[in-house]
Write a protein that holds these residues in place. Structure first.
Motif, short mmCIF file in Angstrom:
data_model
loop_
_atom_site.label_atom_id
_atom_site.label_comp_id
_atom_site.label_asym_id
_atom_site.label_seq_id
_atom_site.Cartn_x
_atom_site.Cartn_y
_atom_site.Cartn_z
N LYS A 167 -7.49 -2.17 -2.35
CA LYS A 167 -8.59 -1.46 -1.70
C LYS A 167 -8.99 -2.22 -0.43
CE LYS A 167 -13.29 0.23 -2.53
NZ LYS A 167 -13.02 1.59 -2.02
N GLY A 168 -9.09 -1.50 0.67
CA GLY A 168 -9.43 -2.14 1.93
C GLY A 168 -8.26 -2.70 2.71
N ASP A 169 -7.07 -2.69 2.09
CA ASP A 169 -5.87 -3.05 2.85
C ASP A 169 -5.47 -1.87 3.74
OD1 ASP A 169 -5.62 -5.58 1.82
OD2 ASP A 169 -4.02 -5.09 0.41
N VAL A 170 -4.56 -2.14 4.66
CA VAL A 170 -4.05 -1.10 5.57
C VAL A 170 -2.57 -0.89 5.29
CG1 VAL A 170 -3.43 -0.63 7.98
CG2 VAL A 170 -5.74 -1.41 7.41
N VAL A 171 -2.17 0.38 5.17
CA VAL A 171 -0.76 0.74 5.04
C VAL A 171 -0.36 1.44 6.33
CG1 VAL A 171 0.97 2.04 3.77
CG2 VAL A 171 -0.92 0.94 2.54
N LEU A 172 0.51 0.80 7.10
CA LEU A 172 0.94 1.33 8.39
C LEU A 172 2.10 2.31 8.16
CD1 LEU A 172 1.35 -0.84 11.61
CD2 LEU A 172 2.42 1.38 11.30
N LEU A 173 1.89 3.55 8.58
CA LEU A 173 2.86 4.62 8.37
C LEU A 173 3.24 5.25 9.71
CD1 LEU A 173 0.86 6.26 5.47
CD2 LEU A 173 3.07 5.13 5.15
N HIS A 174 4.49 5.71 9.82
CA HIS A 174 4.92 6.45 11.00
C HIS A 174 4.71 7.93 10.72
CE1 HIS A 174 7.54 3.04 12.74
NE2 HIS A 174 6.91 2.55 11.69
N GLY A 175 3.88 8.59 11.52
CA GLY A 175 3.53 9.98 11.24
C GLY A 175 4.71 10.93 11.31
N VAL A 203 -6.15 2.00 3.13
CA VAL A 203 -6.40 2.89 4.27
C VAL A 203 -5.11 3.06 5.08
CG1 VAL A 203 -7.73 3.20 6.40
CG2 VAL A 203 -8.81 2.16 4.39
N PRO A 204 -4.67 4.29 5.29
CA PRO A 204 -3.48 4.48 6.12
C PRO A 204 -3.80 4.31 7.60
CG PRO A 204 -4.33 6.61 5.45
CD PRO A 204 -5.18 5.57 4.76
N LEU A 205 -2.93 3.61 8.31
CA LEU A 205 -2.93 3.58 9.77
C LEU A 205 -1.67 4.32 10.19
CD1 LEU A 205 -3.43 2.80 12.70
CD2 LEU A 205 -2.65 0.47 12.15
N ILE A 206 -1.84 5.49 10.77
CA ILE A 206 -0.71 6.34 11.14
C ILE A 206 -0.40 6.13 12.62
CG2 ILE A 206 0.19 8.69 11.24
CD1 ILE A 206 -2.12 9.34 9.15
N ASP A 207 0.81 5.66 12.89
CA ASP A 207 1.28 5.53 14.26
C ASP A 207 1.99 6.82 14.62
OD1 ASP A 207 2.26 4.84 16.72
OD2 ASP A 207 3.10 2.91 16.10
N LEU A 208 1.37 7.62 15.49
CA LEU A 208 1.89 8.94 15.85
C LEU A 208 2.31 8.90 17.32
CD1 LEU A 208 2.29 11.77 14.56
CD2 LEU A 208 0.08 12.39 15.54
N ALA A 209 3.50 8.33 17.55
CA ALA A 209 3.96 8.12 18.92
C ALA A 209 4.83 9.25 19.44
CB ALA A 209 4.74 6.80 19.01
N TYR A 210 5.32 10.13 18.54
CA TYR A 210 6.36 11.09 18.95
C TYR A 210 6.03 12.52 18.54
CZ TYR A 210 8.92 6.77 19.66
OH TYR A 210 9.31 5.52 20.09
N GLN A 211 4.77 12.88 18.46
CA GLN A 211 4.41 14.25 18.09
C GLN A 211 5.05 15.24 19.07
OE1 GLN A 211 0.21 15.12 17.95
NE2 GLN A 211 0.53 17.20 17.20
N GLY A 212 5.79 16.20 18.52
CA GLY A 212 6.49 17.18 19.35
C GLY A 212 7.95 16.87 19.57
N GLU A 233 -10.87 7.71 4.36
CA GLU A 233 -10.75 6.91 5.59
C GLU A 233 -9.30 6.91 6.07
OE1 GLU A 233 -14.36 3.67 5.03
OE2 GLU A 233 -12.31 3.05 4.54
N VAL A 234 -9.12 7.21 7.34
CA VAL A 234 -7.78 7.25 7.95
C VAL A 234 -7.89 6.75 9.38
CG1 VAL A 234 -5.81 8.69 8.61
CG2 VAL A 234 -7.11 9.24 6.53
N LEU A 235 -6.95 5.92 9.79
CA LEU A 235 -6.83 5.48 11.19
C LEU A 235 -5.59 6.12 11.79
CD1 LEU A 235 -7.61 1.66 10.77
CD2 LEU A 235 -9.21 3.48 11.42
N ILE A 236 -5.71 6.64 13.02
CA ILE A 236 -4.60 7.32 13.68
C ILE A 236 -4.47 6.77 15.09
CG2 ILE A 236 -3.61 9.52 14.41
CD1 ILE A 236 -5.73 10.79 12.38
N ALA A 237 -3.31 6.20 15.41
CA ALA A 237 -3.01 5.71 16.75
C ALA A 237 -1.99 6.66 17.37
CB ALA A 237 -2.46 4.29 16.69
N ALA A 238 -2.41 7.41 18.38
CA ALA A 238 -1.53 8.41 18.99
C ALA A 238 -1.23 8.04 20.43
CB ALA A 238 -2.17 9.80 18.92
#
Length: 393
Positions: A167-175, A203-212, A233-238
């Motif tokens: 709980k409170g950790d971050v899981v970095l995912l590629h969107g 908490v997921p941190l979603i790296d969304l670098a390639y949408q489209g 809770e969700v973090l999104i880096a686009a």
């Protein structure tokens, strides 16, 4: 003081670029650098971007600072593009210096919220993820992701590993469009990931670098939207570098979805604080290009059409390369290339085989055998296919 500085390790991709430039052989092929190129080898300025810049030039009357978090029009337009239905009662957001800046600020926010945070990151991942975390001194552990035999996702192993996040950790995912492998989760697998995170409180941190760049704007955002709906809770880096083609404008956004209004307000204040401590006010030109396009029906339609041409062009190259390799090898062992999505695929070759491609055929790719599909065209695909077979891959 400066004489006491320690030499820093050179970036391997930047070193590869310089090596490629120094190669005098005709017909050399650059599949290393991670930027989109059209069949002529150019990273073009999109039509809608040119029109938007012209409008901005004609209408803009000041170069005064924007807000600490960036202009609301940009942040709202990006939130709509990424999330579809925008949960404004939960959403805090921040204009950043590219997608890289969004990732960095997301990790800084996570550390502010939980000084003991551990980040769980896929093996493999974009090398800069690891570099940033090491520089920050953030503890991280890798979770298994890529099956080198099938060149697909090792999903059972991935589930087992991310379930260990606390709980409170971050899981970095590629969107979408996983970098460097090109291997993505299915919709059903994303549902299972959401259930694991719901149970653990990570908490997921979603790296969304390639949408489209993968299956389309909405399809590529589906996993992000699922997690945003399911989790508190969700973090999104686009990033806007790829889908708008504005790499050098350094345009990105960090979105933080909080559990309630109060937590959203705390998050928004913390985001503005982080910008103030790093680069103060964010750059605006690229953000204004994006908001001009996304808020104009005609420009948005033209941009989306050109983006579809880019996406379909990469899919056609994937199909062509898989077909060429199927014919040359007499097997279907390279069909994963057609199944992968985005700019990248990992071949599963050894460093020695990658070196052989460079030495014998002047074909440059990253040492882990990540190749940039967008570095190819219809004429160079057969050359690469033959070189792959000759290298024993």
């Amino acid at each position: 003081m400066l004489t006491d500085l320690k030499p820093q390790a050179a970036d391997k991709i930047l070193m590869l670029i310089e090596e490629y430039k120094a190669d005098t052989r005709q017909g050399k092929i650059d599949l290393g650098v991670g930027v989109y190129r059209n069949p002529e080898g150019v990273t073009p300025v999109m039509r809608a971007v040119k029109t938007a810049e012209q409008r901005i030039w004609e209408a803009q009357t000041t170069k005064a600072y924007t807000g600490l978090a960036g202009e609301p029009e940009f942040r709202n337009a990006m939130a709509q593009m990424v999330l579809g239905e925008v949960p404004s009662d939960r959403l805090a957001s921040l204009a950043t210096v590219g997608g890289t800046g969004a990732v960095r600020q997301a990790l800084e926010l996570a550390r502010l919220a939980n000084p003991g945070v551990t980040v769980h990151v896929s093996d493999p991942t974009w090398p800069n993820h690891l570099s940033i975390m090491k520089f920050m001194g953030l503890p991280f552990v890798e979770y298994r992701y890529f099956d080198n035999d099938s060149r697909g996702v090792a999903f059972e192993a991935m589930k087992e590993d991310i379930a260990r996040a606390g709980k409170g950790d971050v899981v970095l995912l590629h969107g979408c469009c996983h970098n460097p492998t090109g291997a993505n989760l299915t919709a059903e697998q994303w549902e299972e990931v959401a259930a694991i995170l719901e149970k653990s409180g990570a908490v997921p941190l979603i790296d969304l670098a390639y949408q489209g760049f993968g299956d389309g704007l909405d399809a590529d955002a589906a996993a992000t939207r699922l997690l945003a709906t399911r989790l508190p809770e969700v973090l999104i880096a686009a990033s806007c570098s790829k889908n708008f083609g504005i790499y050098r404008e350094r345009t990105g956004i960090l979105m933080a979805l909080a559990e309630n209004n109060s937590a959203r307000d705390l998050s928004q204040g913390s985001l503005a604080f982080l910008n103030r401590q790093t680069y103060s006010f964010p750059p605006d030109h690229g953000a204004r290009i994006v908001s001009t396009i996304l808020t104009d029906e005609g420009l948005r339609a033209d941009w989306a059409s050109e983006l579809e041409d880019v996406r379909n062009g990469m899919l056609a190259l994937r199909e062509q390369l898989a077909s060429e390799l199927r014919d040359l090898s007499g097997s279907d062992r390279f069909d994963f290339i057609a199944r992968h999505r985005g700019m990248f695929s990992r071949l599963g070759a050894t460093p020695e085989q990658v070196s052989k491609l460079k030495t014998d055929a002047a074909i440059y790719m990253v040492g882990d055998s990540r190749l940039n599909i967008a570095g190819l065209n219809r004429d160079t695909v057969p050359v690469l296919a033959r070189a792959i077979i000759d290298a024993g891959i």
